[in-house]
Each structure stands twice: as C-alpha cells, then as structure tokens.
Write an enzyme that holds these catalytic residues in place. Structure first.
Site, PDB file in Angstrom:
ATOM      1  N   ASN A 210     -19.555  12.982  47.345  1.00  0.00           N
ATOM      2  CA  ASN A 210     -20.518  12.516  46.348  1.00  0.00           C
ATOM      3  C   ASN A 210     -20.581  10.994  46.375  1.00  0.00           C
ATOM      4  O   ASN A 210     -19.884  10.356  47.148  1.00  0.00           O
ATOM      5  CB  ASN A 210     -20.145  13.053  44.958  1.00  0.00           C
ATOM      6  CG  ASN A 210     -18.761  12.597  44.555  1.00  0.00           C
ATOM      7  OD1 ASN A 210     -18.511  11.414  44.413  1.00  0.00           O
ATOM      8  ND2 ASN A 210     -17.834  13.550  44.397  1.00  0.00           N
ATOM      9  N   ASP A 278     -16.290  19.754  42.989  1.00  0.00           N
ATOM     10  CA  ASP A 278     -15.954  20.983  42.267  1.00  0.00           C
ATOM     11  C   ASP A 278     -15.618  22.122  43.217  1.00  0.00           C
ATOM     12  O   ASP A 278     -14.809  22.978  42.897  1.00  0.00           O
ATOM     13  CB  ASP A 278     -17.125  21.384  41.367  1.00  0.00           C
ATOM     14  CG  ASP A 278     -17.275  20.410  40.208  1.00  0.00           C
ATOM     15  OD1 ASP A 278     -16.241  20.029  39.639  1.00  0.00           O
ATOM     16  OD2 ASP A 278     -18.414  20.010  39.892  1.00  0.00           O
ATOM     17  N   ILE A 307      -7.710  18.707  38.689  1.00  0.00           N
ATOM     18  CA  ILE A 307      -6.509  17.846  38.681  1.00  0.00           C
ATOM     19  C   ILE A 307      -6.170  17.427  37.252  1.00  0.00           C
ATOM     20  O   ILE A 307      -5.029  17.513  36.799  1.00  0.00           O
ATOM     21  CB  ILE A 307      -6.734  16.608  39.580  1.00  0.00           C
ATOM     22  CG1 ILE A 307      -7.047  17.089  41.006  1.00  0.00           C
ATOM     23  CG2 ILE A 307      -5.540  15.676  39.569  1.00  0.00           C
ATOM     24  CD1 ILE A 307      -7.671  16.037  41.903  1.00  0.00           C
ATOM     25  N   LYS A 339     -15.311  18.731  26.564  1.00  0.00           N
ATOM     26  CA  LYS A 339     -14.459  18.539  27.749  1.00  0.00           C
ATOM     27  C   LYS A 339     -13.034  18.164  27.342  1.00  0.00           C
ATOM     28  O   LYS A 339     -12.064  18.620  27.941  1.00  0.00           O
ATOM     29  CB  LYS A 339     -15.065  17.443  28.632  1.00  0.00           C
ATOM     30  CG  LYS A 339     -14.557  17.443  30.030  1.00  0.00           C
ATOM     31  CD  LYS A 339     -15.473  16.675  30.964  1.00  0.00           C
ATOM     32  CE  LYS A 339     -16.733  17.462  31.295  1.00  0.00           C
ATOM     33  NZ  LYS A 339     -17.627  16.751  32.189  1.00  0.00           N
TER      34      LYS A 339
END
Ligand code: C5P
Length: 398
Positions: A210, A278, A307, A339
């Site tokens: 990414n 992901d 992680i 989250k």
C-alpha cells in the site's frame, strides 16, 4: 542551546574527520566549540580546518607560553558545559582511566569538574582487549558517559565493534547531556514502533502493498528517542532514513512484523503505526507467474495476523500503553472508538485520510481517542504531531 559551550578533544584516528562534521553540527545549533587537538589527532585533521569550523582557536600544547598566557589549561578544562572526546582513542581512554596528565588532552580530562562524553573509535581487537574494557568500566564508574562504538567495517579492513558513531549520533548525545534529565522523561523506558506498509509476495517478483510512506511512524520513533526512550522501530519497506539513536528492524511481511514486534518485548509502550496489509496470498508462488500460461491466475487470500490486537492481548508481556492508529474516510471518531474496543488497545490516534496531504504527505490532523474522551488536535506537520504524541506518552508513563 545558544549559550552552551563544548570543549571538543579530537584524538588521532581515521575517524577524526567526523569530528569536523560534528563541529559543524554543533556550530549550526548555536553551540560554541573550543577544540583541543592531540598530536595524533593533528596527523589526521589539520588545526586550520578545525579552527575554521569551530570559529575558535585550537589548543594543542600543554607547555605553550601564548596559550597559557591567554587561558591556562586549568581554566580551559572548566571553560565549557561539557567535554567531548571524539574520537576517543584507546590511548586517550587509557590515560583518562589511569589519571595520567602528560599532555594537554589528558591534563584537561584530569583537571575538569565538568561532565565528560566519550565517543570511542579504535580497531576491533583494541576495543575488545581486556585492558580497554577495564578502562571503560573504570571511566563509567567515574561518571564518564559514552556514545558508541558502532559495529561495522573498519578502515583497517577488519569488522566488528570499534567504529566511531556517526556525527549526528554524537550530536544527539551532546544535546541530551546539555539539556539534562528533565528533557528526557522517557530515559530508561523501552518503546516499540511499527511503521510503513507491509509487502506480501505473490511470486518472487510481485506482491501486494500500500501507499504508506512510513513518515508518521518514523517521526514518532524519533520523537520518543529524543525524549530518552530506547526505541525499536520495526519498518516495512520504506525509503526513510533511520532516526538517530533508534534501533531499526526491517521486515517485509505482516508475519515478519508480528514476530519482530514480539521479539522487541518487553516494552513500556507500543505504537502501531504501520499500515499492515489485511490479506496475503495463501501460498506465494515459488517461481514467477507467466502470462502465457493460461490467462490470469486465481489468487486465494488469507487474513494476516492483527499485530496491534495480538500485542494488546499478550498478557503479562503486554506493553503498559498500547497505541493504535486508524485511518478513516468517514465517521472518523465513531469508527475509531469502535476500533479501540475491538483491538483492546489504550489509545487510538485517528486521522481522516480523505484530507489532502495526509496519506503520503507531510501533515496530519488527528483525534486522540482514549477511554476518557476525545481530543481533536490542530493540523500540523507530522514531526510536530509526533512530538505531541511522544510528550503525551511521557506524561502517561510518568
Ligand atoms: O484494522 P485497521 O487496519 O484499520 O487498524 C489499524 C491499526 O491496527 C493500526 O494501528 C495498525 O498498525 C494496526 N494493525 C496491525 N496489524 C494488522 C492490521 C492493523 O497492527 N494486521
């Protein structure tokens, strides 16, 4: 740093040229440099170069009538806030440890009442010799500070510990000593930072990654180190220079990043800035996929380990403070708070990546989300945001 003064003793060795670079860094920061050049040092750098860069007179002789007239050697040894020996040769170290005073450099070290920082540089065998190690232990017990040596290839062709650390690292150690312990609230604390993207191979030449630049994570590692923390920075493939004083571990995949993060424990704080992929391809191909071979391949994906969530749930080895990042495009606060709960971390630092210049750019506008509430920070340069985060971490761990 403007009114600070360093007395720089330059010993003899190939690495003495780094003392010139160090002098420049110090002068650029407004720190006054008064050089002492040993006889051996003058075999490697000239008094003229040193004087020009230091913008001061170079002292070389113990028994110089003019020098003694202008400034006695005792006064010289007290004229600075800090004495720096770079490169500190085996000979200078031995003299200082033994309390010898046969020349200007060793006399200065014996006569001073100021803190001393030594940056050793010598051949690997000389460094490892019990005599040198004994001398280092003596000097440490006497309160002398050390920076380095590094390990690496040496001018003499050997490899190992004994290389003078880079001027930037000596400079950082000098600034830390001049600022004093109040400026280093994270001294003695360990920090783990993940940064950059991960790269998940498809075959030996292709992969999934990414656009994370690693800028924010690297800036946080640097800011934590500046406050005195012992930082391990676990970096995916990025083109960022390693911040001074930071231990960097380069990885490619999410699984490597997880293993490196676990290996960096115990840690007081974990800051998980990396943009971890992901998914990865179930089984990467061992040879390059050929387009002639019956059209595009079907790739099966599996989920990568999380992680942040794994380390948040690592029981007694869990860092006291676990911080995650959230890059969101909408409902930033709501998603980030969810989250926080899902990952089991203590703080989430959230940013809106639809804002121009955030992804890959130099600025960030963040929300700090904790159990206690939400703070909205002003948009600022990433290193400024990093400084703010590091200061908050220091407060929380204090
Ligand atoms: O789930 P999401 O990727 O949005 O979460 C972002 C946070 O989780 C970041 O702190 C990121 O470093 C961390 N993370 C991780 N391992 C993953 C995915 C995300 O540590 N596999």
């Amino acid at each position: 740093m403007k009114d600070k003064r360093v007395l720089l003793i330059v010993g003899g060795g190939v690495a003495a040229y780094k003392a010139l670079l160090l002098t420049r860094l110090l002068r650029k920061a407004g720190i006054a440099v008064r050089p002492i050049l040993t006889k051996a040092g003058a075999e490697f750098v000239t008094p003229l170069s040193l004087a020009a860069l230091a913008e001061d007179k170079v002292y070389q002789e113990l028994f110089s009538l003019t020098d003694e007239h202008e400034m006695g050697h005792i006064e010289l040894s007290r004229s600075a806030d800090l004495i720096v020996v770079a490169p500190a040769t085996a000979d200078l170290i031995a003299k200082a440890a033994g309390g010898f005073a046969g020349d200007l450099a060793s006399t200065t070290l014996l006569a001073t009442d100021k803190p001393v920082l030594m940056a050793p540089a010598m051949n690997v065998r000389m460094w490892l010799h019990p005599a040198t190690q004994r001398n280092i232990a003596t000097l440490k017990a006497d309160g002398v500070s050390f920076v380095g040596p590094d390990e690496g290839a040496m001018a003499c062709g050997e490899f190992g510990p004994g290389r003078l650390v880079e001027p930037e690292e000596i400079f950082a150690a000098i600034v830390a000593m001049l600022e004093g312990p109040a400026a280093r609230p994270l001294q003695g604390k360990r920090a783990l930072v993940t940064a950059g993207p991960t790269f998940e191979p498809i075959d030996p030449v292709r992969g999934i990654t990414n656009r994370s630049s690693g800028k924010q994570g690297f800036a946080i590692a640097e800011a934590l180190a500046k406050l005195g923390a012992e930082v391990t920075l676990i970096a995916g493939p990025v083109a960022q220079p390693t911040p001074v004083g930071v231990k960097r571990v380069d990885v490619e995949t999410a699984r490597q990043m997880l293993a490196a993060s676990q290996a960096a424990l115990p840690s007081d704080v974990g800051v998980f800035v990396a943009a971890v992929a992901d998914w990865r391809v179930d089984e990467a191909f061992g040879t390059k996929l050929k387009k002639e071979k019956g059209g595009p391949p079907a790739l099966t994906f599996v989920e990568n380990p999380d992680i942040l969530a794994t380390l948040s749930a690592s029981g007694p080895r869990r860092p006291k403070l676990v911080i995650g990042f959230a890059a969101e495009t909408d409902h930033v606060e709501e998603h980030a708070r969810a989250k926080l709960a899902r990952k089991g971390c203590d703080w989430i630092i959230a940013n809106d990546v639809t804002e121009p210049g955030v992804m890959g750019g130099g600025e960030n506008a963040v929300l700090l989300i904790t159990q206690d509430g939400t703070e909205r920070w002003d948009r600022a340069a990433k290193d400024q945001v990093a400084g703010q985060i590091a200061a908050r971490i220091a407060k929380a761990l204090g």
